[in-house]
Design an enzyme around this catalytic site. Structure first.
Site, short mmCIF file in Angstrom:
data_model
loop_
_atom_site.label_atom_id
_atom_site.label_comp_id
_atom_site.label_asym_id
_atom_site.label_seq_id
_atom_site.Cartn_x
_atom_site.Cartn_y
_atom_site.Cartn_z
CB ALA A 291 -53.05 -40.86 -28.50
CD GLU A 292 -53.84 -37.67 -34.12
OE1 GLU A 292 -54.89 -37.61 -34.76
OE2 GLU A 292 -53.13 -36.69 -33.86
CE1 TYR A 293 -43.28 -39.26 -33.24
CE2 TYR A 293 -43.28 -40.81 -31.40
CZ TYR A 293 -42.60 -40.16 -32.42
OH TYR A 293 -41.27 -40.40 -32.62
CB SER B 179 -36.89 -42.77 -24.70
OG SER B 179 -38.22 -42.39 -24.75
NE ARG C 6 -34.95 -37.16 -24.74
CZ ARG C 6 -35.95 -38.00 -24.91
NH1 ARG C 6 -36.00 -39.10 -24.18
NH2 ARG C 6 -36.91 -37.76 -25.76
CE1 TYR D 42 -35.90 -37.65 -15.72
CE2 TYR D 42 -37.62 -36.08 -15.19
CZ TYR D 42 -36.75 -36.64 -16.11
OH TYR D 42 -36.74 -36.20 -17.40
CE LYS E 224 -47.57 -40.27 -22.32
NZ LYS E 224 -46.93 -40.34 -23.63
CB CYS F 230 -69.04 -2.10 -24.07
SG CYS F 230 -69.34 -3.77 -24.65
S1 IVH Z 1 -36.90 -41.36 -16.07
C1 IVH Z 1 -34.18 -44.07 -18.23
N1 IVH Z 1 -38.69 -40.09 -14.63
O1 IVH Z 1 -40.34 -38.76 -19.80
C2 IVH Z 1 -34.92 -43.08 -17.45
N2 IVH Z 1 -38.55 -39.56 -16.94
O2 IVH Z 1 -40.92 -40.57 -22.00
C3 IVH Z 1 -35.45 -41.98 -18.28
N3 IVH Z 1 -40.08 -37.80 -17.67
O3 IVH Z 1 -37.27 -38.41 -21.41
C4 IVH Z 1 -36.25 -40.96 -17.65
N4 IVH Z 1 -41.00 -37.43 -15.71
O4 IVH Z 1 -38.29 -36.38 -20.25
C5 IVH Z 1 -38.17 -40.24 -15.85
N5 IVH Z 1 -40.20 -39.02 -13.22
C6 IVH Z 1 -39.67 -39.18 -14.44
C7 IVH Z 1 -40.09 -38.42 -15.55
C8 IVH Z 1 -39.51 -38.66 -16.79
C9 IVH Z 1 -40.97 -37.08 -16.98
C10 IVH Z 1 -39.84 -37.65 -19.11
C11 IVH Z 1 -38.39 -37.55 -19.50
C12 IVH Z 1 -38.15 -38.72 -20.41
C13 IVH Z 1 -39.53 -38.99 -20.93
C14 IVH Z 1 -39.66 -40.39 -21.45
#
Ligand code: IVH
Length: 668
Positions: A35-37, A83, A140, A229, A317, A434
């Site tokens: 959250a701070e980031y 991301s 990554r 995923y 989140k 003990c």
């Molecule tokens: S999709 C463009 N699906 O979250 C699609 N990411 O904050 C990119 N992550 O780098 C990723 N669970 O490391 C996707 N079900 C999920 C995920 C997921 C965790 C992570 C992943 C990504 C980061 C982004």
């Protein structure tokens, strides 16, 4: 804010974010909360939007993540690993939905097809399959170039080395999250503490640290898992949507989280989020939110991407598992093996829905390393149902009045001697009588994961000790109604229930008894391995170190600890009295299913068709196990060229010997 001040602040924020990126991605040691980031990141984004001329060309907002480590070779991803944009509130999600409809030129009442997925809290990786064979795997990194960790990924049992599909696609790149489930995470931290290494703050750091080992043998010891995923580049195959992709890859052996769900319309996304929030604490792994993706790939293509995130997805989140609070006191606590742990008593604080008032500080070395003092303001974190831990001190809040807790010179509970065993970080009370140790041993024995004696918790165990009714775990089985009726506020019904629970525990599985005995270095997992290897407590008690070492995953330290435990006369008496009392544990069945279920293989000599690690994995995928040495229990020895003593022993014992080709035939 004027231009000069804005330029200054932009520089400062960039420097800070760069630092935190390095700490997070390269050193697995984040020092600020997500959250701070996010707050710093947003502040920088806002400033750059207001003063575009000041935006730096290498601004962290234009990057996807940290730089890869130099020591691994580098791999360019087939397409950038993007991301995700983060959302924190319901409004962020309705905005996302509105934006999508606007972009696609749809009316406000249109319902978009979304695919909802848990957001795994682990490490993102890319797996490349060429003609069905796992050929290269990477982290990554910065999203464009990652670190090559193929050998480490091959140690993960869930990752198929060959796709189960005929004919396989020419190229298939899948992305997913490598994670460490909570149970092995806890076990790993316990082991690290015993070994005097700093524990990992959370399962994500542990997964990252495990995957970034230059020696894949270390990775192999960590039971990492993966859920995939997203596709990267692929050819010789087509997918129409995210749900199509996620439905087909499991058929080929690639794991997908079973909690994914296709939904229509943003209202149903909200319901999915609530459902996952509710499930979160009961899952065996950490999730930190949900990911919402537009399902049809055609629509994803229309929506396209911004510089670092796709327009068609958002990460919603969960509230952070971290919070800031004050350490009111630091109190040493004595565990069942005599280890003295400093525990922080905190000003009560809510951490993602749970009130927290205690946090473990692990040991003195760790406490000194983090410079944690009574009176400090600290960040605490809880992962799943793991005991909350102090992540770091907020040093800016130091007043100068905070105090350190010195290493105890005697046991704070029994006043007896304490020792620091060379090579170990723990401070231990060595007093056999003990009361604090006995209390913990009894509580552990009766606990849910051990003998599961319902109702026999801390309160009653304390009274048993006060009334001097028990001095070891076997005494529990000799307690009578009259004994319990001496307890404060004990009624007939409660007493009957307790006695019934004690009686019921006599036939628990053997692994629970082994775990419940509290042998050092023997956690639940090792107890299960020992139970299935030895079948009875007597066999286990008789086994010497050498025999113990033939059990998969049992190393010298664990073997020595088990052998020591059963050399101790007092312990043998306890086992004998448990038997007298009628404790007769159930013998466990080995895991069934898989064509090699219950079969043991030993590989020896020079193998040319596959590596030893690959062979082990093939056997384990089929429910069997690969051992290091040949014994009567070995079912097959697979021998390559120049096989030596193991082959001789196999012939002597009449164990079936195969060559590599014959083994591959068996696999077909
Ligand atoms: S999709 C463009 N699906 O979250 C699609 N990411 O904050 C990119 N992550 O780098 C990723 N669970 O490391 C996707 N079900 C999920 C995920 C997921 C965790 C992570 C992943 C990504 C980061 C982004």
């Amino acid at each position: 804010m004027d231009t000069n001040a804005a330029a200054e602040r932009i520089k400062e924020l960039s420097r800070e974010l760069e630092l935190h990126n390095r700490l997070y991605y390269e050193q697995d040691k984040p020092e600020i909360t997500d959250a701070e980031y996010d707050a710093l990141f947003r502040e920088l984004q806002d400033l750059e939007a207001r003063f575009p001329e000041l935006s730096l060309p290498d601004s962290p907002t234009k990057r996807v993540g940290g730089r890869p480590l130099a020591k691994f070779s580098q791999v360019r991803h087939t397409t950038p690993m993007l991301s995700l944009e983060n959302g924190f509130t319901e409004a962020d999600l309705t905005d996302f939905d509105d934006r999508i409809k606007r972009f696609l030129g749809l009316g406000g009442d249109a319902s978009i097809s979304y695919l909802c997925e848990p957001k795994m809290d682990g490490v993102a990786v890319e797996l490349v399959y060429r003609h069905g064979l796992f050929s290269i795997g990477s982290t990554r990194g910065d999203g464009i170039v990652g670190e090559e960790v193929t050998e480490n990924l091959k140690t993960i049992k869930d990752i198929p080395l060959r796709l189960k599909c005929e004919p396989p696609p020419e190229l298939l790149t899948v992305r997913g999250e490598v994670y460490l489930p909570l149970a092995p995470f806890r076990k790993l931290n316990e082991e690290r503490e015993e070994a005097g290494e700093p524990p990992f703050a959370n399962p994500r750091n542990a997964a990252a640290g495990s995957l970034r080992q230059l020696d894949s043998k270390i990775t192999a010891k960590r039971p990492l898992s993966i859920f995939c995923y997203a596709p990267g580049e692929y050819s010789g195959i087509t997918f129409s949507s995210q749900s199509d992709f996620l439905a087909r890859i499991p058929e080929w052996g690639i794991p997908v989280n079973p909690l994914i769900e296709p939904v229509r319309g943003i209202e149903n996304v909200l319901a999915y989020y609530q459902e996952m929030m509710e499930k979160r604490d009961r899952l065996p792994y950490e999730i930190d939110g949900v990911v919402v993706k537009v399902d049809p790939y055609a629509l994803q293509r229309d929506l396209g991407e911004k510089s670092r995130t796709p327009r068609w997805a958002i990460a919603w989140k969960f509230p952070p598992r971290q919070a800031t609070t004050v350490i009111e006191d630091i109190v040493p606590s004595v565990g069942r093996t005599g280890v003295i742990t400093p525990v922080a008593h905190l000003a009560r604080v809510e951490v993602s829905g749970v009130m927290v008032s205690r946090a473990t500080l692990h040991n003195w070395e760790e406490m000194e390393r983090k410079d944690i003092r009574k009176g400090d303001t600290v960040i605490v974190e809880r992962a799943g149902d793991v005991i909350p831990a102090v992540v770091r001190v907020v040093t800016e809040k130091r007043q100068g009045t905070e105090t350190l807790l010195p290493v105890p010179l005697s046991c704070p509970k029994c006043g007896g001697a304490v020792v620091r065993i060379p090579g170990e970080v723990a401070v231990r009370c060595v007093g056999l009588a003990c009361p604090a140790q006995l209390l913990e041993r009894l509580k552990h024995f009766a606990s849910r994961r051990a003998m599961d004696i319902d109702g026999l918790g801390e309160k009653f165990v304390e009274q048993l000790l006060e009334l001097k009714l028990v001095k070891d775990v076997a005494d529990i089985y000799f307690l009578t109604e009259a004994d319990f009726m001496r307890f404060e506020r004990m009624g007939k019904k409660l007493c009957e229930n307790l006695l019934a629970a004690i009686e019921g525990s006599k036939s628990r599985e053997l692994s629970r008894l082994i775990y419940g005995l509290g042998i050092r270095h023997v956690g639940e997992h090792t107890a299960k391995l020992l139970a299935s290897a030895f079948g009875t407590i007597d066999n286990l008690a008789r086994a010497g170190e050498e025999e113990l070492l033939t059990v998969r995953e049992v190393g010298p330290q664990v073997a020595a600890s088990i052998a020591d435990f059963f050399k101790n006369e007092e312990n043998l008496k306890v086992i004998e009295r448990l038997r007298e009392a009628g404790v007769s544990p159930k013998v466990e069945q080995k895991r069934l299913g898989g064509r090699f279920s219950g079969k043991t293989f030993v590989f020896t000599g020079a193998l040319t068709r596959f590596t030893r690690d690959d062979a082990k994995k093939m056997v384990e995928q089929e429910g069997g196990h690969a051992a290091g040495s040949v014994s009567k229990k070995t079912d097959y020895v697979v021998a390559g060229a120049e096989a030596g003593s193991k082959l001789e022993k196999a012939v002597q014992l009449g164990v079936r010997v195969l060559n590599e080709e014959e083994f591959l035939e068996l696999m077909k």
